[in-house]
Design a protein around this motif. Structure first.
Motif, PDB file in Angstrom:
ATOM      1  N   PRO A 316       0.815  -1.209   0.000  1.00 33.11           N
ATOM      2  CA  PRO A 316       0.000   0.000   0.000  1.00 33.11           C
ATOM      3  C   PRO A 316       0.852   1.264   0.000  1.00 33.11           C
ATOM      4  O   PRO A 316       1.973   1.273   0.498  1.00 33.11           O
ATOM      5  CB  PRO A 316      -0.809  -0.126   1.293  1.00 33.11           C
ATOM      6  N   ASP A 317       0.280   2.328  -0.556  1.00 31.14           N
ATOM      7  CA  ASP A 317       0.934   3.635  -0.538  1.00 31.14           C
ATOM      8  C   ASP A 317       0.803   4.299   0.822  1.00 31.14           C
ATOM      9  O   ASP A 317       1.565   5.206   1.153  1.00 31.14           O
ATOM     10  CB  ASP A 317       0.291   4.579  -1.565  1.00 31.14           C
ATOM     11  N   ALA A 318      -0.201   3.889   1.588  1.00 30.97           N
ATOM     12  CA  ALA A 318      -0.517   4.557   2.847  1.00 30.97           C
ATOM     13  C   ALA A 318      -1.107   3.559   3.831  1.00 30.97           C
ATOM     14  O   ALA A 318      -1.670   2.542   3.446  1.00 30.97           O
ATOM     15  CB  ALA A 318      -1.515   5.696   2.606  1.00 30.97           C
ATOM     16  N   GLY A 319      -0.974   3.886   5.098  1.00 29.98           N
ATOM     17  CA  GLY A 319      -1.647   3.116   6.131  1.00 29.98           C
ATOM     18  C   GLY A 319      -0.928   1.851   6.547  1.00 29.98           C
ATOM     19  O   GLY A 319       0.242   1.620   6.235  1.00 29.98           O
ATOM     20  N   TYR A 320      -1.670   1.002   7.248  1.00 32.72           N
ATOM     21  CA  TYR A 320      -1.119  -0.249   7.769  1.00 32.72           C
ATOM     22  C   TYR A 320      -2.048  -1.417   7.467  1.00 32.72           C
ATOM     23  O   TYR A 320      -2.073  -2.416   8.187  1.00 32.72           O
ATOM     24  CB  TYR A 320      -0.874  -0.136   9.285  1.00 32.72           C
ATOM     25  N   LEU A 321      -2.813  -1.288   6.382  1.00 32.56           N
ATOM     26  CA  LEU A 321      -3.767  -2.322   5.995  1.00 32.56           C
ATOM     27  C   LEU A 321      -3.353  -2.936   4.661  1.00 32.56           C
ATOM     28  O   LEU A 321      -3.086  -2.204   3.700  1.00 32.56           O
ATOM     29  CB  LEU A 321      -5.170  -1.727   5.897  1.00 32.56           C
ATOM     30  N   ALA A 322      -3.308  -4.248   4.614  1.00 31.35           N
ATOM     31  CA  ALA A 322      -2.899  -4.972   3.407  1.00 31.35           C
ATOM     32  C   ALA A 322      -4.109  -5.677   2.815  1.00 31.35           C
ATOM     33  O   ALA A 322      -4.805  -6.416   3.512  1.00 31.35           O
ATOM     34  CB  ALA A 322      -1.807  -5.981   3.738  1.00 31.35           C
ATOM     35  N   TRP A 323      -4.347  -5.478   1.530  1.00 27.66           N
ATOM     36  CA  TRP A 323      -5.446  -6.114   0.810  1.00 27.66           C
ATOM     37  C   TRP A 323      -4.841  -7.284   0.046  1.00 27.66           C
ATOM     38  O   TRP A 323      -4.068  -7.096  -0.891  1.00 27.66           O
ATOM     39  CB  TRP A 323      -6.083  -5.100  -0.115  1.00 27.66           C
ATOM     40  N   ILE A 324      -5.173  -8.504   0.472  1.00 25.34           N
ATOM     41  CA  ILE A 324      -4.500  -9.697  -0.039  1.00 25.34           C
ATOM     42  C   ILE A 324      -5.492 -10.566  -0.789  1.00 25.34           C
ATOM     43  O   ILE A 324      -6.545 -10.940  -0.261  1.00 25.34           O
ATOM     44  CB  ILE A 324      -3.852 -10.488   1.114  1.00 25.34           C
ATOM     45  N   ASP A 325      -5.152 -10.903  -2.014  1.00 26.38           N
ATOM     46  CA  ASP A 325      -5.979 -11.773  -2.859  1.00 26.38           C
ATOM     47  C   ASP A 325      -5.508 -13.219  -2.665  1.00 26.38           C
ATOM     48  O   ASP A 325      -4.401 -13.587  -3.046  1.00 26.38           O
ATOM     49  CB  ASP A 325      -5.827 -11.346  -4.324  1.00 26.38           C
ATOM     50  N   LEU A 326      -6.383 -14.026  -2.057  1.00 26.75           N
ATOM     51  CA  LEU A 326      -6.056 -15.416  -1.755  1.00 26.75           C
ATOM     52  C   LEU A 326      -6.799 -16.389  -2.665  1.00 26.75           C
ATOM     53  O   LEU A 326      -6.851 -17.590  -2.404  1.00 26.75           O
ATOM     54  CB  LEU A 326      -6.402 -15.713  -0.285  1.00 26.75           C
ATOM     55  N   THR A 327      -7.353 -15.865  -3.744  1.00 29.66           N
ATOM     56  CA  THR A 327      -8.201 -16.665  -4.629  1.00 29.66           C
ATOM     57  C   THR A 327      -7.498 -17.935  -5.107  1.00 29.66           C
ATOM     58  O   THR A 327      -8.090 -19.024  -5.126  1.00 29.66           O
ATOM     59  CB  THR A 327      -8.646 -15.834  -5.838  1.00 29.66           C
ATOM     60  N   GLU A 328      -6.236 -17.808  -5.485  1.00 30.52           N
ATOM     61  CA  GLU A 328      -5.519 -18.937  -6.076  1.00 30.52           C
ATOM     62  C   GLU A 328      -5.306 -20.080  -5.086  1.00 30.52           C
ATOM     63  O   GLU A 328      -5.006 -21.211  -5.498  1.00 30.52           O
ATOM     64  CB  GLU A 328      -4.174 -18.477  -6.638  1.00 30.52           C
ATOM     65  N   LEU A 329      -5.481 -19.812  -3.799  1.00 29.65           N
ATOM     66  CA  LEU A 329      -5.290 -20.866  -2.805  1.00 29.65           C
ATOM     67  C   LEU A 329      -6.499 -21.781  -2.695  1.00 29.65           C
ATOM     68  O   LEU A 329      -6.425 -22.832  -2.047  1.00 29.65           O
ATOM     69  CB  LEU A 329      -4.968 -20.246  -1.449  1.00 29.65           C
ATOM     70  N   GLY A 330      -7.600 -21.378  -3.308  1.00 27.89           N
ATOM     71  CA  GLY A 330      -8.781 -22.235  -3.316  1.00 27.89           C
ATOM     72  C   GLY A 330      -9.485 -22.347  -1.978  1.00 27.89           C
ATOM     73  O   GLY A 330     -10.097 -23.385  -1.677  1.00 27.89           O
ATOM     74  N   TRP A 331      -9.445 -21.289  -1.188  1.00 28.68           N
ATOM     75  CA  TRP A 331     -10.056 -21.315   0.134  1.00 28.68           C
ATOM     76  C   TRP A 331     -11.439 -20.665   0.148  1.00 28.68           C
ATOM     77  O   TRP A 331     -11.947 -20.313   1.209  1.00 28.68           O
ATOM     78  CB  TRP A 331      -9.141 -20.636   1.153  1.00 28.68           C
ATOM     79  N   GLY A 332     -12.032 -20.504  -1.009  1.00 23.51           N
ATOM     80  CA  GLY A 332     -13.394 -20.012  -1.088  1.00 23.51           C
ATOM     81  C   GLY A 332     -13.497 -18.505  -1.156  1.00 23.51           C
ATOM     82  O   GLY A 332     -12.497 -17.775  -1.148  1.00 23.51           O
TER      83      GLY A 332
END
Length: 385
Positions: A316-332
């Motif tokens: 991220p450019d700012a803050g302390y929050l990470a937006w993580i795409d876990l789609t490829e792990l197949g966890w729904g």
């Protein structure tokens, strides 16, 4: 001069009674809600300690140094000098957003939001009596951008306001000056209002180029409002203090017309803490925090690459929050559920941010490297189950 701000030890953090540390059992690492694990800036501790010692716990005064303190902070940090006379305080950013929307829309009007976005945005629009109009951010493959064509279409079809998250939560995007300039021009061309939530602005990394919306252009000042707070950067959410900022006569008249109760909802401790946070005395602490968060966002990238390949994450450019795409792990569609249940790590559910959050989770890296490492290690172990 800045010194890196270090997180408190886990044992000490578990003595806290806030949402982050009371929502889940002690075997869960809580990285969901936007609270940080750092000690308060010393100037804030002193201000609150003095208030307790002197019993300064009464009503918020009708004249306070808060607006001037923020104006000086904005000048130092953003190169922008807002007029303190064009500001009013309230309890928090969400309340400020609702009060503005109530006055610039009529029941049933549509308000544009840009998902994936801070989940309360949807509720705030409805609380104001308006209807959510979704115009998702564009994922270019390397960044998230405002969909200006989508905004234009929505305005042409009658949307009356735009709720902007700048910097953006959950992606941590600092919108470009060009995008914000175009957004302001679209609002002006259609007589629409832009309400900019800038609660994460103090946490923009120095190289991110953050510019407050009201500093963008005359159009932004004529049709825009900003709502700001020290709460995210300085971990003051429970103390209740925010500022509604305007920069031209029309919006200023609207804000001055708000009932006095809106201002009296400001917390006395929140105001005292915010004044200390916005003071020059706290600049070194904030710079140290930014250094620490820069290290943590990079550490997270390394940990995910080493232990959880397939997870997609942009720093991220700012803050302390990470937006993580876990789609490829197949966890729904809601991987954070399994992560909480089996790895004992609490992340924010991606779907709460909108349909675009399917397969995603938001992680709070405003913590220690040790906790961050342990969390990713626990999550990665699920691949072997």
């Amino acid at each position: 001069m800045s010194t890196k701000v270090r997180a408190l030890p886990l044992q000490q953090l578990r003595e806290r009674t806030s949402e982050k540390w009371r929502e889940y059992p002690a075997d869960v690492l809580p990285l969901f809600v936007a609270e940080t694990d750092f000690p308060l800036a010393p100037a804030i501790t002193r201000a609150l300690s003095r208030a307790v010692e002197t019993g300064d716990t009464g009503y918020v005064a009708s004249r306070t140094p808060l607006a001037a303190a923020y104006a000086e902070f904005a000048t130092r940090r953003f190169g922008w000098s807002p007029d303190p006379a064009r500001m009013r305080s309230t309890a928090d950013v969400s309340m400020g957003i609702v009060e503005i929307l109530r006055r610039v829309t009529t029941p049933g009007d549509r308000v544009i939001v840009m998902p994936p976005v801070y989940p309360p945005f949807y509720d705030l629009v409805e609380e104001a009596g308006a209807v959510v109009e979704r115009v998702p951010l564009r994922d270019t493959g390397t960044a998230w951008e405002i969909d200006l064509d989508g905004i234009r279409s929505a305005l042409e079809e009658g949307a009356r306001a735009i709720l902007l998250c700048s910097p953006h939560n959950p992606t941590g995007t600092v919108h470009s000056v060009a995008s914000l300039t175009a957004l302001a021009e679209l609002a002006a061309a259609h007589g629409a209002t832009v309400v900019s939530d800038e609660i994460h602005a103090p946490l923009a990394q120095p190289d991110a180029g953050f510019t407050p919306f009201l500093a963008i252009s005359d159009a932004a000042r004529e049709f825009g409002y900003a709502v700001v707070s020290a709460s995210k950067a300085f971990n003051l959410a429970g103390l209740k203090c925010a500022l509604i900022v305007t920069a031209s006569d029309g919006p200023t008249r609207v804000v001055r017309s708000l009932p006095i109760e809106v201002e009296w909802r400001t917390g006395q401790f929140g105001l005292l803490a915010a004044v200390a946070a916005f003071s020059e005395e706290s600049d070194g602490w904030l710079d140290g925090l930014l250094d620490t968060l820069d290290e943590n966002r990079r550490l997270l990238a390394t940990l995910l690459a080493e232990h959880l390949s397939g997870a997609r994450y942009r720093m991220p450019d700012a803050g302390y929050l990470a937006w993580i795409d876990l789609t490829e792990l197949g966890w729904g569609d809601n991987p954070a559920r399994r992560i909480l249940r089996e790895a004992k790590v609490a992340l924010h559910y991606g779907l709460a941010f909108g349909a675009e959050g399917a397969g995603h989770a938001r992680l709070n890296f405003g913590t220690s490297p040790e906790i961050l490492t342990e969390a990713v290690t626990r999550i990665a172990a699920l691949r072997d189950v």
